[in-house]
Design a protein around this motif. Structure first.
Motif, PDB file in Angstrom:
ATOM      1  N   PRO A  90      -5.594  56.635 -16.350  1.00 41.03           N
ATOM      2  CA  PRO A  90      -6.535  57.759 -16.469  1.00 41.03           C
ATOM      3  C   PRO A  90      -7.719  57.374 -17.355  1.00 41.03           C
ATOM      4  O   PRO A  90      -7.616  56.491 -18.204  1.00 41.03           O
ATOM      5  CB  PRO A  90      -5.711  58.869 -17.109  1.00 41.03           C
ATOM      6  CG  PRO A  90      -4.435  58.275 -17.540  1.00 41.03           C
ATOM      7  CD  PRO A  90      -4.310  56.919 -16.922  1.00 41.03           C
ATOM      8  N   GLU A  91      -8.813  58.044 -17.155  1.00 44.29           N
ATOM      9  CA  GLU A  91     -10.031  57.716 -17.913  1.00 44.29           C
ATOM     10  C   GLU A  91      -9.962  58.192 -19.356  1.00 44.29           C
ATOM     11  O   GLU A  91     -10.769  57.812 -20.159  1.00 44.29           O
ATOM     12  CB  GLU A  91     -11.248  58.358 -17.230  1.00 44.29           C
ATOM     13  CG  GLU A  91     -11.629  57.674 -15.941  1.00 44.29           C
ATOM     14  CD  GLU A  91     -12.071  56.246 -16.152  1.00 44.29           C
ATOM     15  OE1 GLU A  91     -12.762  55.945 -17.154  1.00 44.29           O
ATOM     16  OE2 GLU A  91     -11.706  55.405 -15.321  1.00 44.29           O
ATOM     17  N   GLY A  92      -9.013  59.007 -19.696  1.00 46.40           N
ATOM     18  CA  GLY A  92      -8.951  59.617 -21.020  1.00 46.40           C
ATOM     19  C   GLY A  92      -8.271  58.781 -22.066  1.00 46.40           C
ATOM     20  O   GLY A  92      -8.591  57.609 -22.297  1.00 46.40           O
ATOM     21  N   ALA A  93      -7.285  59.384 -22.694  1.00 43.97           N
ATOM     22  CA  ALA A  93      -6.663  58.826 -23.890  1.00 43.97           C
ATOM     23  C   ALA A  93      -5.965  57.495 -23.641  1.00 43.97           C
ATOM     24  O   ALA A  93      -6.011  56.609 -24.496  1.00 43.97           O
ATOM     25  CB  ALA A  93      -5.674  59.832 -24.470  1.00 43.97           C
ATOM     26  N   VAL A  94      -5.336  57.312 -22.500  1.00 47.10           N
ATOM     27  CA  VAL A  94      -4.616  56.062 -22.251  1.00 47.10           C
ATOM     28  C   VAL A  94      -5.579  54.886 -22.234  1.00 47.10           C
ATOM     29  O   VAL A  94      -5.321  53.841 -22.841  1.00 47.10           O
ATOM     30  CB  VAL A  94      -3.825  56.146 -20.920  1.00 47.10           C
ATOM     31  CG1 VAL A  94      -3.217  54.798 -20.577  1.00 47.10           C
ATOM     32  CG2 VAL A  94      -2.751  57.210 -21.007  1.00 47.10           C
ATOM     33  N   ALA A  95      -6.714  55.049 -21.556  1.00 43.14           N
ATOM     34  CA  ALA A  95      -7.702  53.971 -21.502  1.00 43.14           C
ATOM     35  C   ALA A  95      -8.239  53.659 -22.894  1.00 43.14           C
ATOM     36  O   ALA A  95      -8.441  52.490 -23.247  1.00 43.14           O
ATOM     37  CB  ALA A  95      -8.838  54.350 -20.565  1.00 43.14           C
ATOM     38  N   GLU A  96      -8.459  54.683 -23.699  1.00 44.38           N
ATOM     39  CA  GLU A  96      -8.944  54.461 -25.061  1.00 44.38           C
ATOM     40  C   GLU A  96      -7.890  53.746 -25.898  1.00 44.38           C
ATOM     41  O   GLU A  96      -8.218  52.850 -26.681  1.00 44.38           O
ATOM     42  CB  GLU A  96      -9.323  55.784 -25.701  1.00 44.38           C
ATOM     43  CG  GLU A  96     -10.544  56.418 -25.059  1.00 44.38           C
ATOM     44  CD  GLU A  96     -10.801  57.829 -25.546  1.00 44.38           C
ATOM     45  OE1 GLU A  96     -10.078  58.290 -26.463  1.00 44.38           O
ATOM     46  OE2 GLU A  96     -11.715  58.466 -25.014  1.00 44.38           O
ATOM     47  N   LEU A  97      -6.634  54.123 -25.751  1.00 42.65           N
ATOM     48  CA  LEU A  97      -5.569  53.464 -26.504  1.00 42.65           C
ATOM     49  C   LEU A  97      -5.416  52.005 -26.102  1.00 42.65           C
ATOM     50  O   LEU A  97      -5.179  51.145 -26.954  1.00 42.65           O
ATOM     51  CB  LEU A  97      -4.250  54.201 -26.310  1.00 42.65           C
ATOM     52  CG  LEU A  97      -4.153  55.566 -26.990  1.00 42.65           C
ATOM     53  CD1 LEU A  97      -2.864  56.264 -26.605  1.00 42.65           C
ATOM     54  CD2 LEU A  97      -4.258  55.428 -28.489  1.00 42.65           C
ATOM     55  N   VAL A  98      -5.567  51.711 -24.820  1.00 44.15           N
ATOM     56  CA  VAL A  98      -5.518  50.320 -24.361  1.00 44.15           C
ATOM     57  C   VAL A  98      -6.644  49.519 -25.010  1.00 44.15           C
ATOM     58  O   VAL A  98      -6.429  48.414 -25.505  1.00 44.15           O
ATOM     59  CB  VAL A  98      -5.605  50.244 -22.816  1.00 44.15           C
ATOM     60  CG1 VAL A  98      -5.856  48.818 -22.344  1.00 44.15           C
ATOM     61  CG2 VAL A  98      -4.342  50.805 -22.191  1.00 44.15           C
ATOM     62  N   THR A  99      -7.837  50.095 -25.051  1.00 50.24           N
ATOM     63  CA  THR A  99      -8.982  49.408 -25.662  1.00 50.24           C
ATOM     64  C   THR A  99      -8.754  49.174 -27.144  1.00 50.24           C
ATOM     65  O   THR A  99      -9.016  48.080 -27.661  1.00 50.24           O
ATOM     66  CB  THR A  99     -10.270  50.215 -25.434  1.00 50.24           C
ATOM     67  OG1 THR A  99     -10.485  50.350 -24.033  1.00 50.24           O
ATOM     68  CG2 THR A  99     -11.469  49.539 -26.068  1.00 50.24           C
ATOM     69  N   VAL A 100      -8.244  50.175 -27.852  1.00 54.03           N
ATOM     70  CA  VAL A 100      -7.986  50.024 -29.288  1.00 54.03           C
ATOM     71  C   VAL A 100      -6.910  48.969 -29.527  1.00 54.03           C
ATOM     72  O   VAL A 100      -7.044  48.130 -30.429  1.00 54.03           O
ATOM     73  CB  VAL A 100      -7.578  51.384 -29.905  1.00 54.03           C
ATOM     74  CG1 VAL A 100      -7.036  51.212 -31.308  1.00 54.03           C
ATOM     75  CG2 VAL A 100      -8.767  52.331 -29.914  1.00 54.03           C
ATOM     76  N   ALA A 101      -5.855  48.982 -28.728  1.00 54.42           N
ATOM     77  CA  ALA A 101      -4.785  47.998 -28.898  1.00 54.42           C
ATOM     78  C   ALA A 101      -5.293  46.580 -28.646  1.00 54.42           C
ATOM     79  O   ALA A 101      -4.978  45.656 -29.404  1.00 54.42           O
ATOM     80  CB  ALA A 101      -3.624  48.324 -27.950  1.00 54.42           C
ATOM     81  N   ILE A 102      -6.094  46.409 -27.616  1.00 56.80           N
ATOM     82  CA  ILE A 102      -6.637  45.088 -27.316  1.00 56.80           C
ATOM     83  C   ILE A 102      -7.598  44.637 -28.411  1.00 56.80           C
ATOM     84  O   ILE A 102      -7.579  43.478 -28.834  1.00 56.80           O
ATOM     85  CB  ILE A 102      -7.315  45.081 -25.936  1.00 56.80           C
ATOM     86  CG1 ILE A 102      -6.250  45.195 -24.845  1.00 56.80           C
ATOM     87  CG2 ILE A 102      -8.143  43.817 -25.728  1.00 56.80           C
ATOM     88  CD1 ILE A 102      -6.802  45.389 -23.460  1.00 56.80           C
ATOM     89  N   THR A 103      -8.428  45.560 -28.909  1.00 55.57           N
ATOM     90  CA  THR A 103      -9.358  45.215 -29.985  1.00 55.57           C
ATOM     91  C   THR A 103      -8.600  44.785 -31.233  1.00 55.57           C
ATOM     92  O   THR A 103      -8.930  43.775 -31.864  1.00 55.57           O
ATOM     93  CB  THR A 103     -10.272  46.410 -30.311  1.00 55.57           C
ATOM     94  OG1 THR A 103     -10.999  46.770 -29.145  1.00 55.57           O
ATOM     95  CG2 THR A 103     -11.251  46.071 -31.426  1.00 55.57           C
ATOM     96  N   GLY A 104      -7.578  45.534 -31.606  1.00 61.36           N
ATOM     97  CA  GLY A 104      -6.779  45.185 -32.786  1.00 61.36           C
ATOM     98  C   GLY A 104      -6.085  43.841 -32.626  1.00 61.36           C
ATOM     99  O   GLY A 104      -6.064  43.029 -33.555  1.00 61.36           O
ATOM    100  N   ALA A 105      -5.524  43.609 -31.458  1.00 61.87           N
ATOM    101  CA  ALA A 105      -4.847  42.331 -31.207  1.00 61.87           C
ATOM    102  C   ALA A 105      -5.838  41.173 -31.237  1.00 61.87           C
ATOM    103  O   ALA A 105      -5.551  40.101 -31.791  1.00 61.87           O
ATOM    104  CB  ALA A 105      -4.127  42.383 -29.861  1.00 61.87           C
ATOM    105  N   TYR A 106      -7.027  41.374 -30.670  1.00 61.28           N
ATOM    106  CA  TYR A 106      -8.047  40.335 -30.660  1.00 61.28           C
ATOM    107  C   TYR A 106      -8.498  40.013 -32.083  1.00 61.28           C
ATOM    108  O   TYR A 106      -8.642  38.850 -32.458  1.00 61.28           O
ATOM    109  CB  TYR A 106      -9.247  40.777 -29.813  1.00 61.28           C
ATOM    110  CG  TYR A 106     -10.328  39.736 -29.728  1.00 61.28           C
ATOM    111  CD1 TYR A 106     -10.256  38.719 -28.790  1.00 61.28           C
ATOM    112  CD2 TYR A 106     -11.415  39.752 -30.596  1.00 61.28           C
ATOM    113  CE1 TYR A 106     -11.243  37.749 -28.714  1.00 61.28           C
ATOM    114  CE2 TYR A 106     -12.403  38.791 -30.527  1.00 61.28           C
ATOM    115  CZ  TYR A 106     -12.315  37.793 -29.585  1.00 61.28           C
ATOM    116  OH  TYR A 106     -13.285  36.833 -29.532  1.00 61.28           O
ATOM    117  N   TYR A 107      -8.703  41.049 -32.905  1.00 61.80           N
ATOM    118  CA  TYR A 107      -9.125  40.829 -34.285  1.00 61.80           C
ATOM    119  C   TYR A 107      -8.034  40.091 -35.060  1.00 61.80           C
ATOM    120  O   TYR A 107      -8.323  39.150 -35.812  1.00 61.80           O
ATOM    121  CB  TYR A 107      -9.454  42.157 -34.967  1.00 61.80           C
ATOM    122  CG  TYR A 107      -9.915  41.972 -36.385  1.00 61.80           C
ATOM    123  CD1 TYR A 107     -11.197  41.517 -36.660  1.00 61.80           C
ATOM    124  CD2 TYR A 107      -9.064  42.213 -37.449  1.00 61.80           C
ATOM    125  CE1 TYR A 107     -11.624  41.318 -37.963  1.00 61.80           C
ATOM    126  CE2 TYR A 107      -9.479  42.022 -38.756  1.00 61.80           C
ATOM    127  CZ  TYR A 107     -10.758  41.570 -38.996  1.00 61.80           C
ATOM    128  OH  TYR A 107     -11.167  41.371 -40.280  1.00 61.80           O
TER     129      TYR A 107
END
Length: 79
Positions: free
Chosen positions: A29-46
């Motif tokens: 979904p375009e909402g919260a799940v997509a945002e959580l995926v982005t935050v998780a990937i950003t945190g893992a990348y950092y």
């Protein structure tokens, strides 16, 4: 200050791009799940960038600052 801004923005941009790439072929979904995926990937990348930086400083510079700055942020405690 510029070094700290670059080192903050680059992982976020990479996280957003990788988040978009992760959604390809997935029906998220375009909402919260997509945002959580982005935050998780950003945190893992950092975290990966910081880990690489401890063993290979030039690699950390590339991952965290896209090679735009070689400086680590300097945080003054006497502000």
């Amino acid at each position: 200050m510029l070094a700290s801004i670059i080192r903050t923005v680059v992982p976020v941009v990479v996280g957003v791009l990788l988040g978009w790439a992760a959604k390809v072929g997935l029906d998220l979904p375009e909402g919260a799940v997509a945002e959580l995926v982005t935050v998780a990937i950003t945190g893992a990348y950092y975290a990966l960038g910081r880990w690489v930086e401890t063993w290979w400083p030039a690699g950390g510079r590339i991952l965290l600052a896209a090679g735009l700055t070689g400086k680590k942020p300097n945080y003054d405690l006497a502000a």
